[in-house]
Design an enzyme around this catalytic site. Sequence first.
Site, short mmCIF file in Angstrom:
data_model
loop_
_atom_site.label_atom_id
_atom_site.label_comp_id
_atom_site.label_asym_id
_atom_site.label_seq_id
_atom_site.Cartn_x
_atom_site.Cartn_y
_atom_site.Cartn_z
N LYS A 269 -2.22 -1.49 -3.82
CA LYS A 269 -3.07 -0.32 -3.76
C LYS A 269 -2.23 0.94 -3.82
O LYS A 269 -1.23 1.01 -3.09
CB LYS A 269 -3.85 -0.38 -2.45
CG LYS A 269 -4.72 0.80 -2.18
CD LYS A 269 -5.30 0.67 -0.80
CE LYS A 269 -6.04 1.94 -0.49
NZ LYS A 269 -6.52 1.97 0.86
N LYS B 190 0.85 -1.19 0.00
CA LYS B 190 0.00 0.00 0.00
C LYS B 190 0.88 1.23 0.00
O LYS B 190 1.72 1.41 0.89
CB LYS B 190 -0.91 -0.01 1.23
CG LYS B 190 -1.77 1.25 1.32
CD LYS B 190 -2.80 1.13 2.42
CE LYS B 190 -3.61 2.41 2.53
NZ LYS B 190 -4.65 2.32 3.56
#
Length: 339
Positions: A262, A207
């Site tokens: 992400k 992330k």
Amino acid sequence: MNGPRVPENPGQFPTTRMRRNRRTAWSRRLVAENRLSVDDLIWPVFVHDGKAKRAAIPSMPGVERLSIDLLAQAAGEACELGIPAIALFPATDAAKKTPDGDEALNAENLVCRGVRAIKEACPEIGVMCDVALDPYTTHGHDGLLREGQIVNDETVAVLCKQAVNQAQAGCDIIAPSDMMDGRVGAIRRALDEAGFDDVQILAYAAKYASAFYGPFRDAVGSAPNLAGGDKKTYQMDPANGDEALREVALDIAEGADMVMVKPGMPYLDIVRRVKETFGLPTFAYQVSGEYAMLCAAAEKGWLDRERVMLESLLAFKRAGADGVLTYFALDAAKRLKRG
Ligand code: PBG
């Protein structure tokens, strides 16, 4: 994943004409390498307090925060369309936010009530919950803030309690999105000890500290809390790719059942590398900013909303993702049903 690479002898023009296979619609369908299906979709939904209450999120056209009763209806619709799972995100009342985000541990918090409502309305849909403190903290960070630092180990202890709280409410997939070190292993142990050894963990493994999360922070109301601060001491540097593989390797070793990259579209190279290196279920999150930019251009008449939706989602499949978290999930499922 995709089949063999470019063959050693790819043929030669004019014997070989690549356009032959593309000439007709039936032939293009026949030779398509990747396909998007409703089975690939996870639908992120925002919930807030109230009854029969919906609120538009201006930076995410077409997305609304829903009260729990409306969430139950929406889950029913998603279920009917065959969407496998919903990811829940709370827009917590400012009055319930505290420096340590204690509301995350409340068995009656929005997320827990939301999980129960979905399970009641539609037991066959999977429910996923974020593990991170940002919807609950007055400073908008995912962890505990001590003397200007986000502290790791103390945060992990709270995240374990948050995960167990969500599992007790009936959550099927625990999704740590906080990027603290060692949290996946600690959460796995906490879940197992509490009797939730069947609850899956989908780790937000790679992330990035991304500017594409802006509209999400509007949606959960954490933008004013964060007040221009950033999450660079725990989320990854967008410059790094090898580091993502290390993050994923650690999360797998700690017990992650599935991993996520992400944001999505700007990080398709990472999706591809993760899938190729580890081969485990790999998801991508088409985040709020990606959704917002496609919708904004469509609103201006600059892009065709439906076509860029399908193309962007297909791109995740081509990159090797097993599924996508997307705010387009409901629209995409409807469109795929129409054929
Ligand atoms: C919170 C969280 C964020 C997103 C999902 N979980 C924001 C953040 O890390 O600041 C972003 C999702 C999106 O932008 O759609 N930990």
